[in-house]
Enzyme design. Structure first.
Site, PDB file in Angstrom:
ATOM      1  N   GLU A  97       0.810  -1.211   0.000  1.00 46.83           N
ATOM      2  CA  GLU A  97       0.000   0.000   0.000  1.00 46.83           C
ATOM      3  C   GLU A  97       0.853   1.276   0.000  1.00 46.83           C
ATOM      4  O   GLU A  97       1.973   1.293   0.516  1.00 46.83           O
ATOM      5  CB  GLU A  97      -0.931  -0.001   1.215  1.00 46.83           C
ATOM      6  N   CYS A 110       3.211   8.617   1.530  1.00 48.65           N
ATOM      7  CA  CYS A 110       3.761   7.650   2.473  1.00 48.65           C
ATOM      8  C   CYS A 110       4.073   6.375   1.695  1.00 48.65           C
ATOM      9  O   CYS A 110       3.174   5.714   1.179  1.00 48.65           O
ATOM     10  CB  CYS A 110       2.736   7.406   3.579  1.00 48.65           C
ATOM     11  N   CYS A 117       6.566  -7.141   7.003  1.00 48.35           N
ATOM     12  CA  CYS A 117       7.625  -6.585   7.847  1.00 48.35           C
ATOM     13  C   CYS A 117       8.137  -7.679   8.777  1.00 48.35           C
ATOM     14  O   CYS A 117       7.408  -8.603   9.117  1.00 48.35           O
ATOM     15  CB  CYS A 117       7.069  -5.418   8.673  1.00 48.35           C
ATOM     16  N   CYS A 121       6.349  -5.020  15.703  1.00 49.20           N
ATOM     17  CA  CYS A 121       6.023  -4.056  16.754  1.00 49.20           C
ATOM     18  C   CYS A 121       4.590  -4.341  17.209  1.00 49.20           C
ATOM     19  O   CYS A 121       3.689  -4.512  16.389  1.00 49.20           O
ATOM     20  CB  CYS A 121       6.167  -2.622  16.243  1.00 49.20           C
ATOM     21  N   CYS A 124       1.474  -2.358  15.824  1.00 49.60           N
ATOM     22  CA  CYS A 124       1.456  -2.033  14.389  1.00 49.60           C
ATOM     23  C   CYS A 124       0.769  -3.142  13.588  1.00 49.60           C
ATOM     24  O   CYS A 124       1.105  -4.316  13.718  1.00 49.60           O
ATOM     25  CB  CYS A 124       2.888  -1.834  13.895  1.00 49.60           C
ATOM     26  N   SER A 204      12.033   6.812   7.964  1.00 47.91           N
ATOM     27  CA  SER A 204      11.681   6.446   9.331  1.00 47.91           C
ATOM     28  C   SER A 204      12.189   5.041   9.641  1.00 47.91           C
ATOM     29  O   SER A 204      12.025   4.125   8.839  1.00 47.91           O
ATOM     30  CB  SER A 204      10.163   6.497   9.509  1.00 47.91           C
ATOM     31  N   SER A 226      11.242   5.746  15.293  1.00 44.20           N
ATOM     32  CA  SER A 226      10.024   5.294  15.975  1.00 44.20           C
ATOM     33  C   SER A 226      10.400   4.883  17.386  1.00 44.20           C
ATOM     34  O   SER A 226      10.871   3.778  17.622  1.00 44.20           O
ATOM     35  CB  SER A 226       9.427   4.107  15.219  1.00 44.20           C
ATOM     36  N   LEU A 227      10.177   5.782  18.324  1.00 40.17           N
ATOM     37  CA  LEU A 227      10.682   5.573  19.683  1.00 40.17           C
ATOM     38  C   LEU A 227       9.646   4.846  20.551  1.00 40.17           C
ATOM     39  O   LEU A 227       9.894   3.736  21.014  1.00 40.17           O
ATOM     40  CB  LEU A 227      11.039   6.943  20.276  1.00 40.17           C
ATOM     41  N   CYS A 346      -1.167   5.894  10.160  1.00 35.87           N
ATOM     42  CA  CYS A 346       0.098   5.285  10.588  1.00 35.87           C
ATOM     43  C   CYS A 346      -0.145   3.929  11.225  1.00 35.87           C
ATOM     44  O   CYS A 346      -0.950   3.812  12.146  1.00 35.87           O
ATOM     45  CB  CYS A 346       0.788   6.120  11.653  1.00 35.87           C
TER      46      CYS A 346
HETATM   47  N1  SAH Z   1       9.552   0.477  10.092  1.00 35.20           N
HETATM   48  C1  SAH Z   1       9.681   1.905  10.036  1.00 35.20           C
HETATM   49  C2  SAH Z   1       8.723   2.549   9.045  1.00 35.20           C
HETATM   50  C3  SAH Z   1       7.264   2.491   9.465  1.00 35.20           C
HETATM   51  S1  SAH Z   1       6.735   4.121   9.829  1.00 35.20           S
HETATM   52  C4  SAH Z   1       9.517   2.497  11.426  1.00 35.20           C
HETATM   53  O1  SAH Z   1       9.156   1.752  12.311  1.00 35.20           O
HETATM   54  O2  SAH Z   1       9.791   3.664  11.612  1.00 35.20           O
HETATM   55  C5  SAH Z   1       5.176   3.870  10.549  1.00 35.20           C
HETATM   56  C6  SAH Z   1       5.073   4.636  11.846  1.00 35.20           C
HETATM   57  O3  SAH Z   1       3.774   4.425  12.427  1.00 35.20           O
HETATM   58  C7  SAH Z   1       6.079   4.159  12.867  1.00 35.20           C
HETATM   59  O4  SAH Z   1       6.493   5.224  13.665  1.00 35.20           O
HETATM   60  C8  SAH Z   1       5.244   3.194  13.662  1.00 35.20           C
HETATM   61  O5  SAH Z   1       5.826   2.913  14.895  1.00 35.20           O
HETATM   62  C9  SAH Z   1       3.939   3.945  13.749  1.00 35.20           C
HETATM   63  N2  SAH Z   1       2.807   3.080  14.070  1.00 35.20           N
HETATM   64  C10 SAH Z   1       2.694   1.755  13.876  1.00 35.20           C
HETATM   65  N3  SAH Z   1       1.495   1.317  14.273  1.00 35.20           N
HETATM   66  C11 SAH Z   1       0.825   2.393  14.720  1.00 35.20           C
HETATM   67  C12 SAH Z   1      -0.485   2.574  15.229  1.00 35.20           C
HETATM   68  N4  SAH Z   1      -1.324   1.563  15.327  1.00 35.20           N
HETATM   69  N5  SAH Z   1      -0.844   3.821  15.595  1.00 35.20           N
HETATM   70  C13 SAH Z   1       0.006   4.862  15.447  1.00 35.20           C
HETATM   71  N6  SAH Z   1       1.242   4.740  14.961  1.00 35.20           N
HETATM   72  C14 SAH Z   1       1.658   3.524  14.595  1.00 35.20           C
END
Ligand code: SAH
Length: 375
Positions: A97, A110, A117, A121, A124, A204, A226-227, A346
């Protein structure tokens, strides 16, 4: 199915070499490669016959040997807020997507780097889809091209263009597909290519520490991390990659990212998870952690997905959290959720593609399920 080789995603040298390999002389190839590059990436030409300043026999020659293949749009969804999501297909069973987010005065695309992946996480949705494969440079840069096609946004150098920014925040971990992401972003940022300056491109990462210095040196885009948690015990759970690269290492890499200043800051992404990482104490810990790093903290209200094990923090709590971070001297914008109604926000992206099992590949059976939209 055509066996012709697609030129999309090759760098300038490889494009020239492809012509030479088909018998074009060195000097002519140099010039032709430049013309082709401009047609493909500035004007978005979809066929060689459209390249009107190239001699007709040369256009025919090209059409017989090469192709200009973009990912194919399988479905488009448009949110009530104007966000668009495309389900794209790179090959049979390989779907992913891309999301376009229009805002006042800018439009952010985006872009995905992988189908599925490996990171898992916990919050996610993409993390519930196993990795199918890395996307190629052509499939990554191709997402920008498909968006420009759909939005009638060519030439890439136009003053009023709609796609003004690219964020590598779609499906996948870009630093686990480094070479292809690097090659794609070189095309995206090429002034005579897709023409988005590196300052308008943000990569990111969930924190693939050893690749962060290379991203800085070789890609040179803005960096987002992504912290989501400011202590290892919690981050180990939310972002399992943290067990491999703990916070002290991640912060070290962030601090050393080249070119940081007040006008070039690292973005830390922090999803607000109710009663998990959203307390006042968490905010204070976060401020301590990022101290000394030119940064802004992007607070992302958690976006729900089916059977997600978390909830979004309350608005009051998000504001309280933002204020603590802000008072400590860090910008703490709360990211407005966009496209939630079409699962485009996101962390909501996902496709149904699965990696065919080895036995199925051997029997040359196609994956049992055709991919479809999530939901
Ligand atoms: N793998 C990379 C690129 C993905 S960016 C990374 O982790 O940075 C997608 C962003 O959305 C990341 O910051 C991820 O942590 C965040 N994200 C994932 N699931 C989410 C959710 N359910 N709600 C809000 N943010 C989310």
């Amino acid at each position: 199915m055509t066996a012709a080789r697609s030129l999309i995603g090759l760098d300038r040298e490889a494009l020239k070499a492809a012509l030479v390999a088909e018998g074009v002389g060195q000097r002519e190839a140099q010039m032709r490669a430049r013309q082709l590059w401009n047609w493909i990436y500035v004007h978005g030409a979809q066929a060689f016959e459209d390249m009107t300043n190239l001699a007709k026999p040369f256009r025919l020659f090209m059409g017989e040997r090469f192709a200009l293949i973009r990912p194919e749009i399988m479905a488009e969804q448009i949110s009530s807020d104007g966000t668009r999501k495309w389900l794209l297909r790179a090959a049979p069973g390989v779907e992913f997507e891309t999301v376009f987010i229009p805002e006042a005065g800018r439009g952010t695309l985006c872009v995905s780097s992988q189908v599925g992946c490996t990171l898992n996480c916990r919050f996610c949705h993409t993390g519930t889809q196993k990795l199918v494969r890395n996307l190629s440079p052509g499939e990554i840069a191709g997402q920008v091209m498909v968006a420009r096609d759909a939005l009638r946004d060519w030439p890439s150098t136009s003053k009023n263009r709609r796609v003004t920014n690219v964020v590598m925040m779609g499906m996948g971990e870009p630093l686990y597909n480094f070479d292809n992401v690097k090659a794609a972003l070189a095309i995206v940022s090429d002034g005579d290519g897709l023409a988005l300056s590196k300052r308008r491109i943000t990569l990111s990462t969930a924190g693939v520490v050893p690749m962060i210095p290379r991203a800085g040196a070789e890609i040179g885009s803005a960096l987002a991390i992504s912290l989501h948690a400011a202590r290892d015990s919690l981050r180990d759970v939310l972002v399992p990659l943290n067990r491999k690269y703990p916070l002290v290492e991640l912060m070290g890499a962030a601090r050393a990212y080249p070119g940081l200043s007040n006008s070039r800051r690292i973005t830390f992404e922090y999803a607000m998870l109710k009663d998990v990482n959203d307390s006042v104490a968490d905010a204070r810990e976060l401020v301590r952690l990022v101290r000394g790093i030119p940064s802004k903290i992007n607070l992302i209200p958690f976006n729900p997905w089916p059977d997600a094990p978390y909830e979004c923090s309350s608005w009051e709590q998000i504001e309280k959290f933002a204020e603590i971070v802000n008072r400590a001297g860090y910008a703490s914008p709360v990211r407005t959720p966009r496209g939630r109604d079409i699962m485009a926000a996101c962390g909501q992206l996902r496709s149904e593609s699965v990696k065919p099992r080895a036995s199925a590949r051997l029997a040359e059976i196609r994956p049992a399920q055709p991919a479809s939209m999530p939901g």
